[in-house]
Design a protein around this motif. Structure first.
Motif, PDB file in Angstrom:
ATOM      1  N   PHE A 174       0.835  -1.206   0.000  1.00  0.00           N
ATOM      2  CA  PHE A 174       0.000   0.000   0.000  1.00  0.00           C
ATOM      3  C   PHE A 174       0.873   1.260   0.000  1.00  0.00           C
ATOM      4  CE2 PHE A 174      -3.696  -2.523   1.791  1.00  0.00           C
ATOM      5  CZ  PHE A 174      -4.555  -2.258   0.742  1.00  0.00           C
ATOM      6  N   ILE A 175       1.895   1.257   0.858  1.00  0.00           N
ATOM      7  CA  ILE A 175       2.766   2.430   0.969  1.00  0.00           C
ATOM      8  C   ILE A 175       3.562   2.651  -0.319  1.00  0.00           C
ATOM      9  CG2 ILE A 175       4.741   3.413   2.208  1.00  0.00           C
ATOM     10  CD1 ILE A 175       3.736   1.776   4.690  1.00  0.00           C
ATOM     11  N   GLN A 176       4.149   1.576  -0.841  1.00  0.00           N
ATOM     12  CA  GLN A 176       5.006   1.695  -2.016  1.00  0.00           C
ATOM     13  C   GLN A 176       4.236   2.064  -3.282  1.00  0.00           C
ATOM     14  OE1 GLN A 176       6.813  -2.166  -1.771  1.00  0.00           O
ATOM     15  NE2 GLN A 176       8.430  -1.487  -0.364  1.00  0.00           N
ATOM     16  N   HIS A 177       2.923   1.760  -3.300  1.00  0.00           N
ATOM     17  CA  HIS A 177       2.114   2.096  -4.466  1.00  0.00           C
ATOM     18  C   HIS A 177       1.424   3.466  -4.331  1.00  0.00           C
ATOM     19  CE1 HIS A 177       2.475  -2.298  -5.241  1.00  0.00           C
ATOM     20  NE2 HIS A 177       2.509  -1.876  -6.494  1.00  0.00           N
ATOM     21  N   GLY A 178       1.824   4.224  -3.320  1.00  0.00           N
ATOM     22  CA  GLY A 178       1.307   5.584  -3.177  1.00  0.00           C
ATOM     23  C   GLY A 178      -0.140   5.657  -2.745  1.00  0.00           C
ATOM     24  N   LEU A 179      -0.560   4.719  -1.899  1.00  0.00           N
ATOM     25  CA  LEU A 179      -1.963   4.648  -1.476  1.00  0.00           C
ATOM     26  C   LEU A 179      -2.157   5.066  -0.022  1.00  0.00           C
ATOM     27  CD1 LEU A 179      -2.896   1.213  -3.136  1.00  0.00           C
ATOM     28  CD2 LEU A 179      -3.155   3.519  -4.081  1.00  0.00           C
ATOM     29  N   VAL A 180      -1.111   5.601   0.597  1.00  0.00           N
ATOM     30  CA  VAL A 180      -1.182   5.936   2.026  1.00  0.00           C
ATOM     31  C   VAL A 180      -0.868   7.415   2.233  1.00  0.00           C
ATOM     32  CG1 VAL A 180      -0.191   5.498   4.309  1.00  0.00           C
ATOM     33  CG2 VAL A 180      -0.530   3.600   2.716  1.00  0.00           C
ATOM     34  N   LYS A 181      -1.706   8.076   3.019  1.00  0.00           N
ATOM     35  CA  LYS A 181      -1.462   9.457   3.408  1.00  0.00           C
ATOM     36  C   LYS A 181      -1.441   9.561   4.927  1.00  0.00           C
ATOM     37  CE  LYS A 181      -3.385  11.791  -0.668  1.00  0.00           C
ATOM     38  NZ  LYS A 181      -4.349  12.803  -1.147  1.00  0.00           N
ATOM     39  N   VAL A 182      -0.549  10.400   5.420  1.00  0.00           N
ATOM     40  CA  VAL A 182      -0.519  10.750   6.844  1.00  0.00           C
ATOM     41  C   VAL A 182      -0.723  12.252   6.931  1.00  0.00           C
ATOM     42  CG1 VAL A 182       0.791  10.718   8.993  1.00  0.00           C
ATOM     43  CG2 VAL A 182       1.064   8.852   7.343  1.00  0.00           C
ATOM     44  N   ASN A 183      -1.757  12.646   7.655  1.00  0.00           N
ATOM     45  CA  ASN A 183      -2.097  14.074   7.768  1.00  0.00           C
ATOM     46  C   ASN A 183      -2.218  14.720   6.387  1.00  0.00           C
ATOM     47  OD1 ASN A 183      -1.975  13.789  10.584  1.00  0.00           O
ATOM     48  ND2 ASN A 183       0.209  14.242  10.604  1.00  0.00           N
ATOM     49  N   TRP A 184      -2.925  14.020   5.505  1.00  0.00           N
ATOM     50  CA  TRP A 184      -3.265  14.524   4.168  1.00  0.00           C
ATOM     51  C   TRP A 184      -2.056  14.672   3.243  1.00  0.00           C
ATOM     52  CZ3 TRP A 184      -5.197  16.178   8.784  1.00  0.00           C
ATOM     53  CH2 TRP A 184      -6.537  15.843   9.030  1.00  0.00           C
ATOM     54  N   THR A 185      -0.918  14.079   3.634  1.00  0.00           N
ATOM     55  CA  THR A 185       0.282  14.125   2.808  1.00  0.00           C
ATOM     56  C   THR A 185       0.677  12.707   2.412  1.00  0.00           C
ATOM     57  OG1 THR A 185       1.078  16.119   3.936  1.00  0.00           O
ATOM     58  CG2 THR A 185       2.702  14.833   2.721  1.00  0.00           C
ATOM     59  N   LEU A 186       0.941  12.487   1.127  1.00  0.00           N
ATOM     60  CA  LEU A 186       1.359  11.178   0.639  1.00  0.00           C
ATOM     61  C   LEU A 186       2.694  10.792   1.266  1.00  0.00           C
ATOM     62  CD1 LEU A 186       0.677   8.925  -1.479  1.00  0.00           C
ATOM     63  CD2 LEU A 186       2.168  10.159  -3.048  1.00  0.00           C
ATOM     64  N   ILE A 187       2.747   9.607   1.867  1.00  0.00           N
ATOM     65  CA  ILE A 187       3.980   9.101   2.480  1.00  0.00           C
ATOM     66  C   ILE A 187       4.343   7.774   1.817  1.00  0.00           C
ATOM     67  CG2 ILE A 187       5.091   8.314   4.606  1.00  0.00           C
ATOM     68  CD1 ILE A 187       4.469  11.274   4.678  1.00  0.00           C
ATOM     69  N   GLU A 188       5.562   7.695   1.283  1.00  0.00           N
ATOM     70  CA  GLU A 188       6.003   6.482   0.597  1.00  0.00           C
ATOM     71  C   GLU A 188       7.169   5.806   1.308  1.00  0.00           C
ATOM     72  OE1 GLU A 188       6.482   8.431  -3.284  1.00  0.00           O
ATOM     73  OE2 GLU A 188       4.857   7.143  -4.019  1.00  0.00           O
ATOM     74  N   ASN A 189       7.450   6.258   2.520  1.00  0.00           N
ATOM     75  CA  ASN A 189       8.541   5.691   3.311  1.00  0.00           C
ATOM     76  C   ASN A 189       7.950   4.799   4.418  1.00  0.00           C
ATOM     77  OD1 ASN A 189      10.773   5.122   4.848  1.00  0.00           O
ATOM     78  ND2 ASN A 189      11.058   7.208   5.608  1.00  0.00           N
ATOM     79  N   PRO A 190       8.129   3.465   4.311  1.00  0.00           N
ATOM     80  CA  PRO A 190       7.523   2.571   5.309  1.00  0.00           C
ATOM     81  C   PRO A 190       8.074   2.761   6.720  1.00  0.00           C
ATOM     82  CG  PRO A 190       8.947   1.340   3.800  1.00  0.00           C
ATOM     83  CD  PRO A 190       8.824   2.724   3.237  1.00  0.00           C
ATOM     84  N   SER A 191       9.282   3.346   6.856  1.00  0.00           N
ATOM     85  CA  SER A 191       9.867   3.540   8.183  1.00  0.00           C
ATOM     86  C   SER A 191       9.478   4.888   8.807  1.00  0.00           C
ATOM     87  CB  SER A 191      11.392   3.413   8.114  1.00  0.00           C
ATOM     88  OG  SER A 191      11.946   4.423   7.290  1.00  0.00           O
ATOM     89  N   PHE A 192       8.622   5.648   8.124  1.00  0.00           N
ATOM     90  CA  PHE A 192       8.105   6.909   8.671  1.00  0.00           C
ATOM     91  C   PHE A 192       7.568   6.663  10.076  1.00  0.00           C
ATOM     92  CE2 PHE A 192       4.578   9.828   9.439  1.00  0.00           C
ATOM     93  CZ  PHE A 192       5.074  11.056   9.032  1.00  0.00           C
ATOM     94  N   GLN A 193       7.966   7.511  11.029  1.00  0.00           N
ATOM     95  CA  GLN A 193       7.574   7.318  12.427  1.00  0.00           C
ATOM     96  C   GLN A 193       6.252   8.021  12.740  1.00  0.00           C
ATOM     97  OE1 GLN A 193       9.393   5.440  15.024  1.00  0.00           O
ATOM     98  NE2 GLN A 193      10.016   4.614  13.030  1.00  0.00           N
ATOM     99  N   CYS A 194       5.266   7.248  13.121  1.00  0.00           N
ATOM    100  CA  CYS A 194       3.949   7.798  13.464  1.00  0.00           C
ATOM    101  C   CYS A 194       3.978   8.397  14.869  1.00  0.00           C
ATOM    102  CB  CYS A 194       2.886   6.707  13.395  1.00  0.00           C
ATOM    103  SG  CYS A 194       2.675   5.999  11.747  1.00  0.00           S
ATOM    104  N   GLU A 195       3.080   9.363  15.092  1.00  0.00           N
ATOM    105  CA  GLU A 195       3.006  10.019  16.390  1.00  0.00           C
ATOM    106  C   GLU A 195       1.556  10.282  16.760  1.00  0.00           C
ATOM    107  OE1 GLU A 195       5.570  13.344  16.955  1.00  0.00           O
ATOM    108  OE2 GLU A 195       7.242  12.444  15.878  1.00  0.00           O
ATOM    109  N   GLU A 196       1.361  10.656  18.009  1.00  0.00           N
ATOM    110  CA  GLU A 196       0.014  10.968  18.500  1.00  0.00           C
ATOM    111  C   GLU A 196      -0.590  12.095  17.667  1.00  0.00           C
ATOM    112  OE1 GLU A 196      -2.186  12.437  22.622  1.00  0.00           O
ATOM    113  OE2 GLU A 196      -0.163  11.631  22.690  1.00  0.00           O
ATOM    114  N   GLY A 197      -1.874  11.939  17.335  1.00  0.00           N
ATOM    115  CA  GLY A 197      -2.573  12.957  16.566  1.00  0.00           C
ATOM    116  C   GLY A 197      -2.536  12.728  15.073  1.00  0.00           C
TER     117      GLY A 197
END
Length: 257
Positions: free
Chosen positions: A201-224
């Motif tokens: 999902f991430i590598q095919h550009g199907l994931v957004k975090v806070n309305w921004t496309l994220i293609e890095n699977p190691s991106f660190q998620c945070e509260e909120g």
């Protein structure tokens, strides 16, 4: 202490902005009203303003339970009220029998006016009724420039915010334990997916975090953080609840019903 170490590198500009707002309120003894903020921006603002100083902060988006809110940063001697947030509510009148108006069409029309996303709050849709919140300072401009949405001719009617329809955004909350806060790991837990599926999902550009496309699977998620996976819906991290004895993270998430 380096305050930036607690946040993401790309959030540094926003952090500097919040600290400047706080400093101005302290020095000028006058409140500061922000644009509409997304949940992550609200979280950062609350952390930086704190609860025990001479500067306070309140959030309001037009009614309770909304995703996007304006923030009022003010000296502790003030007692703010809802009017201070300068929020207008518009109801969209259109031929409901013949056309349907969707959330994305409303947002697309508003953004096409050349205004920032922060000038608009939540868009509410229920049983054919469509409303949206906007900053009062641009309300006349919106009325003068919106005549159609999608293929529908529309009329915008400004109404009292007490007439807001109930938000249709309901969240199912649950607790998760995940091995790390990497995006692929969190998505696997949120949506009950395999790690391989989350990576795809991430590598095919199907994931957004806070309305921004994220293609890095190691991106660190945070509260909120608000996370959306195309075809899987939206979820948000309500809270980070510490680590277990085995060094795994306990998190509280909300999934959109």
């Amino acid at each position: 202490m380096n305050i930036y170490q607690h946040f993401r590198p790309e959030e540094r500009e926003y952090i500097d902005q919040v600290l400047q707002w706080k400093s101005n309120v302290e020095q000028q003894y006058a409140p500061k009203l922000t644009d509409f903020l997304d949940p992550r921006e609200q979280h950062i603002l609350n952390m930086l303003i704190g609860e025990h100083g001479e500067v306070k902060c309140e959030l309001f988006g037009g009614t309770s339970g909304l995703e996007r809110n304006r923030a009022l940063i003010y000296p502790d001697y003030l007692v703010p009220n809802e009017d201070d947030f300068q929020i207008s509510l518009f109801e969209i009148q259109y031929p409901r029998k013949f056309v349907t108006i969707e959330h994305r069409q409303v947002l697309g029309t508003l953004m096409s006016l050349g205004l920032k996303r922060g000038k608009f709050g939540d868009i509410l849709i229920s049983e054919g009724r469509v409303q949206f919140f906007a900053a009062t300072e641009i309300s006349q401009f919106i009325k003068n420039n919106v005549e159609s949405i999608g293929r529908a001719g529309v009329k915008l009617v400004e109404t009292n915010i007490e007439n807001a329809i109930a938000s249709s955004e309901l969240w199912d909350e649950k607790d998760l334990t995940v091995s790390s806060l990497r995006l692929d790991t969190v998505i696997s837990g949120m949506y009950n997916l395999s790690r391989q599926k989350s990576l795809a999902f991430i590598q095919h550009g199907l994931v957004k975090v806070n309305w921004t496309l994220i293609e890095n699977p190691s991106f660190q998620c945070e509260e909120g953080d608000m996370i959306s996976v195309r075809g899987q819906g939206r979820a948000k991290i309500m809270g980070l609840d510490g680590k277990t004895k085995k060094d795994k993270w306990r998190i509280t998430i909300g999934k959109q019903k």
